[in-house]
Motif scaffolding. Structure first.
Motif, PDB file in Angstrom:
ATOM      1  N   ARG A 147       0.951  -1.166  -0.055  1.00 17.94           N
ATOM      2  CA  ARG A 147      -0.006   0.105   0.002  1.00 17.94           C
ATOM      3  C   ARG A 147       0.743   1.046   0.038  1.00 17.94           C
ATOM      4  O   ARG A 147       1.869   1.306   0.681  1.00 17.94           O
ATOM      5  CB  ARG A 147      -0.912   0.022   1.110  1.00 17.94           C
ATOM      6  CG  ARG A 147      -2.093  -1.011   1.208  1.00 17.94           C
ATOM      7  CD  ARG A 147      -2.773  -0.907   2.493  1.00 17.94           C
ATOM      8  NE  ARG A 147      -2.087  -0.756   3.766  1.00 17.94           N
ATOM      9  CZ  ARG A 147      -2.577  -0.231   4.728  1.00 17.94           C
ATOM     10  NH1 ARG A 147      -3.894   0.303   4.740  1.00 17.94           N
ATOM     11  NH2 ARG A 147      -1.910  -0.026   6.015  1.00 17.94           N
ATOM     12  N   ILE A 148       0.365   2.237  -0.560  1.00 19.71           N
ATOM     13  CA  ILE A 148       1.121   3.625  -0.785  1.00 19.71           C
ATOM     14  C   ILE A 148       0.369   4.589  -0.589  1.00 19.71           C
ATOM     15  O   ILE A 148       0.849   5.734  -0.095  1.00 19.71           O
ATOM     16  CB  ILE A 148       1.879   3.667  -2.165  1.00 19.71           C
ATOM     17  CG1 ILE A 148       0.969   3.907  -3.226  1.00 19.71           C
ATOM     18  CG2 ILE A 148       3.000   2.798  -2.477  1.00 19.71           C
ATOM     19  CD1 ILE A 148       1.689   4.422  -4.680  1.00 19.71           C
ATOM     20  N   ALA A 149      -0.819   4.644  -0.657  1.00 19.37           N
ATOM     21  CA  ALA A 149      -1.814   5.581  -0.586  1.00 19.37           C
ATOM     22  C   ALA A 149      -3.186   5.345  -0.678  1.00 19.37           C
ATOM     23  O   ALA A 149      -3.491   4.184  -0.674  1.00 19.37           O
ATOM     24  CB  ALA A 149      -1.550   6.823  -1.768  1.00 19.37           C
ATOM     25  N   ARG A 150      -4.067   6.097  -0.134  1.00 17.31           N
ATOM     26  CA  ARG A 150      -5.540   6.040  -0.294  1.00 17.31           C
ATOM     27  C   ARG A 150      -6.182   7.303  -0.611  1.00 17.31           C
ATOM     28  O   ARG A 150      -5.766   8.359  -0.380  1.00 17.31           O
ATOM     29  CB  ARG A 150      -5.842   5.526   1.031  1.00 17.31           C
ATOM     30  CG  ARG A 150      -5.549   6.341   2.367  1.00 17.31           C
ATOM     31  CD  ARG A 150      -6.246   5.989   3.506  1.00 17.31           C
ATOM     32  NE  ARG A 150      -6.574   4.616   4.125  1.00 17.31           N
ATOM     33  CZ  ARG A 150      -7.477   4.373   4.816  1.00 17.31           C
ATOM     34  NH1 ARG A 150      -8.261   5.214   5.320  1.00 17.31           N
ATOM     35  NH2 ARG A 150      -7.593   3.258   4.940  1.00 17.31           N
ATOM     36  N   GLY A 151      -7.232   7.093  -1.160  1.00 19.45           N
ATOM     37  CA  GLY A 151      -7.894   8.197  -1.755  1.00 19.45           C
ATOM     38  C   GLY A 151      -9.281   8.024  -2.373  1.00 19.45           C
ATOM     39  O   GLY A 151      -9.585   7.071  -2.555  1.00 19.45           O
ATOM     40  N   ILE A 152      -9.967   9.154  -2.782  1.00 22.81           N
ATOM     41  CA  ILE A 152     -11.385   9.148  -3.471  1.00 22.81           C
ATOM     42  C   ILE A 152     -11.406   9.059  -4.803  1.00 22.81           C
ATOM     43  O   ILE A 152     -10.735   9.726  -5.369  1.00 22.81           O
ATOM     44  CB  ILE A 152     -12.135  10.382  -2.840  1.00 22.81           C
ATOM     45  CG1 ILE A 152     -12.381  10.533  -1.404  1.00 22.81           C
ATOM     46  CG2 ILE A 152     -13.791  10.381  -3.769  1.00 22.81           C
ATOM     47  CD1 ILE A 152     -12.673  11.769  -0.855  1.00 22.81           C
ATOM     48  N   SER A 153     -11.774   7.746  -5.424  1.00 25.29           N
ATOM     49  CA  SER A 153     -11.776   7.328  -6.660  1.00 25.29           C
ATOM     50  C   SER A 153     -12.862   8.099  -7.608  1.00 25.29           C
ATOM     51  O   SER A 153     -14.117   8.476  -7.219  1.00 25.29           O
ATOM     52  CB  SER A 153     -11.878   5.815  -6.952  1.00 25.29           C
ATOM     53  OG  SER A 153     -12.000   5.617  -8.273  1.00 25.29           O
ATOM     54  N   GLN A 154     -12.478   8.801  -8.696  1.00 20.25           N
ATOM     55  CA  GLN A 154     -13.303   9.702  -9.354  1.00 20.25           C
ATOM     56  C   GLN A 154     -14.125   8.552 -10.362  1.00 20.25           C
ATOM     57  O   GLN A 154     -15.177   9.170 -11.300  1.00 20.25           O
ATOM     58  CB  GLN A 154     -12.620  10.720 -10.339  1.00 20.25           C
ATOM     59  CG  GLN A 154     -11.993  11.586  -9.491  1.00 20.25           C
ATOM     60  CD  GLN A 154     -12.692  12.781  -9.278  1.00 20.25           C
ATOM     61  OE1 GLN A 154     -13.971  12.625  -9.632  1.00 20.25           O
ATOM     62  NE2 GLN A 154     -12.397  13.550  -8.216  1.00 20.25           N
TER      63      GLN A 154
END
Length: 379
Positions: free
Chosen positions: A334-341
């Motif tokens: 894992r390198i990041a997490r975010g809100i997918s468009q």
């Protein structure tokens, strides 16, 4: 100097603001809308635009405007359907009213709290508002009163303004009211009430001091304004309360001079957003990226583009919070997490493609980023 007058203070720099304007500033005697106070509000908005700033207006007044169409002001016991009908009739009048006062195109945006609680609809509203600001339009936001029974009954456009401020990443929430600001007691009942010019953190005592509505046409009061400020503060946004009936106060505000109350944010917007991104629960699955994309995210603070995506795992939807993982010869991590468009299904179709190809592949697009850097936190 009058002991009850607010002294002038410097307003911190801002680039984008949400300005909430209540019915008491817009309603004419006997129903309808009046430009008496609204002209000075519009002049402030225009001056802000001339300075390269952006303003989103959250405006009450639809019921007051509708009452002029039917020549009747509903009393407090009027059936909800009657008030909803007046709101529906008055909404076009309200938008036309703001357009008559502003030189830029005015865009109507109707929202409900349900729209803003649902993550996908929240993201859609945010994208639309961003596009309107990009086109140099003035969004005028109101609750969709014809379907928002609870919101119309409670009349908390103050809290809606705080939610919109977070939605558009505003630097400040400006609440125009019909009194000069926050006092340590109700100034209408206590002549010795003193101004509260700066609030580092809202306390239960200050909330207790706030009274109800001071207007026959508005349904909010100082308490709802402080609740909105509390919500904005938790989102990393400062709030300013000022007297929107005074042209001199609005003129000073356009010069970044405040005669009113400033309520500080608890933390910066970036800190609040990153904390949520790092700690909220993610959807199962995730987005697999290559080494180039991982380097761009970690080293350059870039957005995630479809060209660096290898695969999408799981069945997440647009607007979901997902993990971003790097897969190479060293394994998967894992390198990041975010809100997918985009949804997982869409990402599988546009993976390894250029951003310019999204429209032709999907038949639509939500922008060239799979995850925008503002919606991403490194892990």
């Amino acid at each position: 100097m009058n002991a009850h007058a607010f002294s002038e203070q410097q307003l911190p720099p801002w680039r984008r603001a949400v300005l909430k304007v209540g019915s008491s500033l817009l309603a004419a005697d006997g129903g309808g809308l009046s430009a008496r106070h609204a002209e000075a509000v519009a002049d402030f908005v225009s001056a802000s635009h001339a300075a390269g700033r952006e303003v989103v207006i959250v405006s009450s007044g639809a019921v007051a405007a509708g009452s002029a169409v039917l020549r009747g002001q509903p009393d407090s016991g009027a059936p909800m359907a009657e008030r909803q009908a007046l709101a529906a009739l008055g909404q076009a009048k309200l938008i036309g009213f703001w357009q008559s006062l502003l030189q830029r195109p005015v865009a109507q945006v109707l929202l409900t709290h349900d729209d803003l609680r649902n993550r996908r609809r929240y993201l859609n509203a945010r994208t639309t508002l961003a596009a309107l600001l990009r086109h140099r339009a003035v969004p005028v936001v109101n609750e969709n009163d014809t379907v928002s029974v609870d919101e119309l009954k409670l009349g908390d456009n103050d809290n809606l303004a705080a939610i919109v401020a977070a939605l558009v990443d505003a630097d400040v929430l400006l609440i125009a009211t019909d009194i000069d600001g926050l006092y340590d007691a109700d100034p209408r009942r206590h002549p010795d009430a003193r101004p509260v010019e700066v609030v580092a953190q809202l306390s239960a005592e200050l909330l207790g001091v706030a009274g109800g509505s001071g207007s026959d046409v508005g349904t909010g009061g100082m308490r709802t304004k402080l609740e909105a400020a509390q919500r904005a503060s938790a989102s990393g946004i400062a709030t300013v309360l000022f007297n929107g009936t005074r042209a001199d106060v609005l003129e000073a505000l356009s010069r970044d001079r405040l005669l009113g109350t400033r309520i500080h944010a608890l933390r910066s917007r970036v800190a609040v957003r990153k904390h949520w991104l790092q700690n909220a629960v993610t959807e199962p699955g995730g987005i697999v990226v290559d080494g180039g994309a991982a380097n761009a995210l970690v080293e350059k603070g870039a957005s995630l583009l479809p060209g660096g995506v290898l695969a999408a795992e799981g069945d997440f939807r647009r607007g979901d919070l997902v993990e971003v993982v790097l897969r190479d010869e060293r394994g998967t991590r894992r390198i990041a997490r975010g809100i997918s468009q985009y949804s997982a299904a869409d990402i599988r179709r546009i993976a390894r493609r250029h951003s310019n190809d999204i429209q032709s592949v999907l038949g639509y697009n939500y922008g060239g980023n799979v995850i925008h850097r503002d919606d991403l936190a490194l892990t």
